[in-house]
Design an enzyme around this catalytic site. Structure first.
Site, PDB file in Angstrom:
ATOM      1  NE  ARG A   9      -3.703   0.209   2.372  1.00  9.37           N
ATOM      2  CZ  ARG A   9      -4.553  -0.033   3.372  1.00  9.37           C
ATOM      3  NH1 ARG A   9      -4.575   0.749   4.423  1.00  9.37           N
ATOM      4  NH2 ARG A   9      -5.372  -1.063   3.322  1.00  9.37           N
TER       5      ARG A   9
ATOM      6  CB  SER B 137      -8.746   0.855   2.836  1.00  5.02           C
ATOM      7  OG  SER B 137      -9.656   0.809   3.898  1.00  5.02           O
TER       8      SER B 137
ATOM      9  CG  ASP C 239     -12.176  -0.762   1.327  1.00  6.10           C
ATOM     10  OD1 ASP C 239     -12.471   0.068   2.217  1.00  6.10           O
ATOM     11  OD2 ASP C 239     -11.449  -1.750   1.539  1.00  6.10           O
TER      12      ASP C 239
ATOM     13  CG  ASP D  18     -12.587  -2.534   4.659  1.00  4.54           C
ATOM     14  OD1 ASP D  18     -12.751  -1.301   4.768  1.00  4.54           O
ATOM     15  OD2 ASP D  18     -11.453  -3.059   4.649  1.00  4.54           O
TER      16      ASP D  18
ATOM     17  CE  LYS E 208     -10.585  -3.158   7.598  1.00  2.00           C
ATOM     18  NZ  LYS E 208      -9.403  -4.053   7.585  1.00  2.00           N
TER      19      LYS E 208
END
Length: 595
Positions: free
Chosen positions: A50, A146, A302, A304, A413
């Site tokens: 990332r 994310s 995203d 989550d 998650k």
């Protein structure tokens, strides 16, 4: 030698920094040193890759994605039997370059005769681990950043157990990356031309929603309710699947903000993260005022993660913390489990070392099993799977960073499952003429007021961060031990008090030290790659300092419990300020407090 020559040319093509060019050109004659430096540029953590999308070997770009995928591919071939036939699930979100990165990753696997389940169109992150579970795939890749800023992207890996990778897989993948640096294939169009690329998007999505719907316990009440809920997906991918999740729960549609439009530039928020508070939810609050709604649901881009806010009678908004949402969802899961007639002793719930201790207190009071893990769902998910093997119904896990696992749909998650479950809770509270905050207060009265204060300081200097933490553990002037068998680099010299309170407990998961254990060795895994120190004070306060694996932050988490909220809150604020001044010394080290 061919791979090194290739990397030199590729680096020079991508990274136009004059200093970089001079550095590489000067090393052309020193092949051993050049190879070492180039390979050190590629790193693969337990969450995958990332970073910002730029040229360079420590950034997210076509080349690093291909190299990471080649390493993952070879590692799968070595460790999982029949991995080619079992296949790999690949998904992507709406971020800049996400689809291209996903296609390049798919091409690597297709070139090695792997079956690839490639999702057609953007998906929310939980659909990848769900797909791994449903299709019994060997692995899953999700291309997403994310809740990171718009210039970032990321590469998240799920193992065959549908959980994020943990050691030793991360190390094994890194080693294979460094053995396979020269691209085998660079063909994003192969996903449309290979018979090995299979489209199971609708089948998996439908099955996921069916399992989400099975979590509903009060469909008739849900259908009869007219609660107004303003929903924001933060310009991310959440809206289509959130809408369907409400439908399978028989909940009424919610009111949308203009943030329902998928936009990788996130035009209405500086940081697309519900945790950022009112700055992230300002538009949702404005919409709620317009439609006279008092509840806001939010997913990160995203989907989550999940967040909740509620307007109070005095017109003020409360944005509930991850800990508060967590205990409310946990209580709901517990109530539903009791209603099912099963023995509570079979129920298991989990949270992380930096999350509230309220869930642990609830477990002691109610009789279900509780387990604590390191920070992150890679640890929670894998621990939940181990508990299931032992016969437990591991039906809930959460981390304070607004991540929640509901049921056993996804062992990670899932902001959509949490959204649907909380929507149903809202209906039940309406039947009792209660607000969300009333319910939270009810839980506090039952289990105690657990007040938390979590935030962070920004520090872009790793040497400074190391200096701060090493001073905490070794003192101002570290001393080398005279005993050759001494287990630590320097003599330990932790503080004995904090903010006027005696320190009664210390756990340092960087060097592997825990005063609560007879041998001073912690049960939780130790990692030298990051700093994490926890202190327990004589008044029951627990405080943790840790560094972030993906951001230039020193994070802190403090919690104190008691019977009177005002007293607890006042004392906690005093302790947090003392901890910052005594341990971190922000002015001395130029730390920037979270805005």
């Amino acid at each position: 030698m061919a791979s090194i020559d290739f990397l030199v040319e590729e680096w020079l093509r991508l990274d136009r920094n004059p200093k970089t060019r001079s550095e590489i050109e000067s090393l052309r004659g020193n092949v051993e040193e050049l190879e070492k430096r180039l390979r050190n540029r590629i790193s693969f953590g337990t969450a995958g890759l990332r970073s910002s999308m730029q040229a360079g070997f420590s950034r997210m770009n076509d080349l690093t994605v291909i190299q990471a995928t080649q390493g993952l591919c070879m590692y799968l071939l070595e460790t999982i039997p029949k991995s080619r036939d079992r296949g790999i699930v690949i998904g992507y979100d709406h971020r800049h370059n996400s689809e291209n990165f996903a296609k390049l990753s798919a091409a690597v696997f297709l070139s090695k005769d792997f079956k690839v389940y490639f999702y057609r169109g953007v998906v929310h992150t939980p659909l990848v681990p769900y797909g791994v579970k449903k299709l019994k795939a060997a692995c899953g890749i999700m291309i997403t950043a994310s809740h990171n800023p718009k210039d970032d992207n990321g590469y998240k890996v799920y193992w065959e157990n549908a959980c994020q990778i943990i050691p030793p897989h991360d190390k094994g993948i890194s080693e294979e990356i460094n053995k396979n640096l020269e691209p085998w294939i660079w063909d994003p169009e192969l996903v449309d031309n290979s018979e090995l690329c299979v489209d199971k998007t609708k089948e998996v999505s439908d099955a996921y929603l069916e399992e989400i719907g099975a979590l509903a316990r009060h469909r008739q009440d849900n259908a009869a309710s007219n609660i107004k809920i303003v929903y924001t997906p933060m310009h991310g991918v959440g809206y289509p699947v959130a809408k369907k999740a409400f439908e399978v729960f028989s909940l009424n549609p919610f009111i949308l903000t203009s943030q329902q439009i998928q936009d990788p530039d996130f035009p209405t928020v500086k940081f697309p993260n519900p945790e950022e508070g009112e700055s992230a939810l300002a538009l949702a609050m404005q919409t709620a005022d317009e439609f006279e709604a008092r509840t806001i649901f939010a997913n990160d881009p995203d989907a989550d993660r999940f967040s909740v806010a509620e307007k109070q009678k005095d017109g003020q908004w409360i944005i509930f913390s991850g800990n508060q949402i967590g205990v409310m969802l946990a209580s709901t899961v517990l109530d539903n489990y009791k209603t099912s007639g099963k023995s509570v002793e079979n129920l298991a719930m989990l949270s992380t070392a930096v999350s509230s201790k309220m869930l642990s207190c609830m477990a002691k009071s109610e009789g279900f099993y509780f387990e604590e893990t390191l920070t992150g769902f890679k640890w929670l998910g894998n621990a939940a799977m181990e508990l299931k093997k032992k016969g437990y119904d591991a039906l809930f896990a959460y981390e304070e960073a607004i991540g929640f696992m509901i049921g056993d749909v996804v062992t990670d998650k899932d902001g959509i499952g949490a959204l649907a479950a909380f929507g149903e809770l809202l209906v039940q509270l309406e039947k009792r003429n209660m607000r969300i905050n009333d319910y939270l207060e009810e839980l506090y009265r039952k289990y105690g007021y657990f007040v938390t204060e979590n935030s962070y300081f920004i520090c872009h200097s790793q040497p400074t961060i190391n200096k701060i933490f090493n001073k905490i553990r070794y003192g101002e002037n570290p001393e080398k031990p005279s005993d050759p068998d001494y287990p630590y680099e320097y003599r330990l010299s932790y503080p004995t008090s904090l903010a006027g309170h005696k320190i009664t407990y210390i756990r340092d998961l960087t060097i592997g030290y825990d005063t609560s254990k007879p041998d001073k060795k912690p049960i939780l895994p130790v990692s030298k790659s990051s700093h994490m120190i926890t202190f327990g004070l004589e008044n029951g306060c627990i405080g943790t300092l840790r560094t972030s694996g993906t951001e230039p932050k020193i994070k802190y988490y403090f919690e104190l419990s008691g019977t009177q909220y005002e007293d607890v809150n006042k004392e906690l604020k005093r302790i947090v300020k003392g901890a910052a001044d005594e341990l971190l010394e922000p002015e001395k080290h130029g730390l920037i407090y979270r805005e």
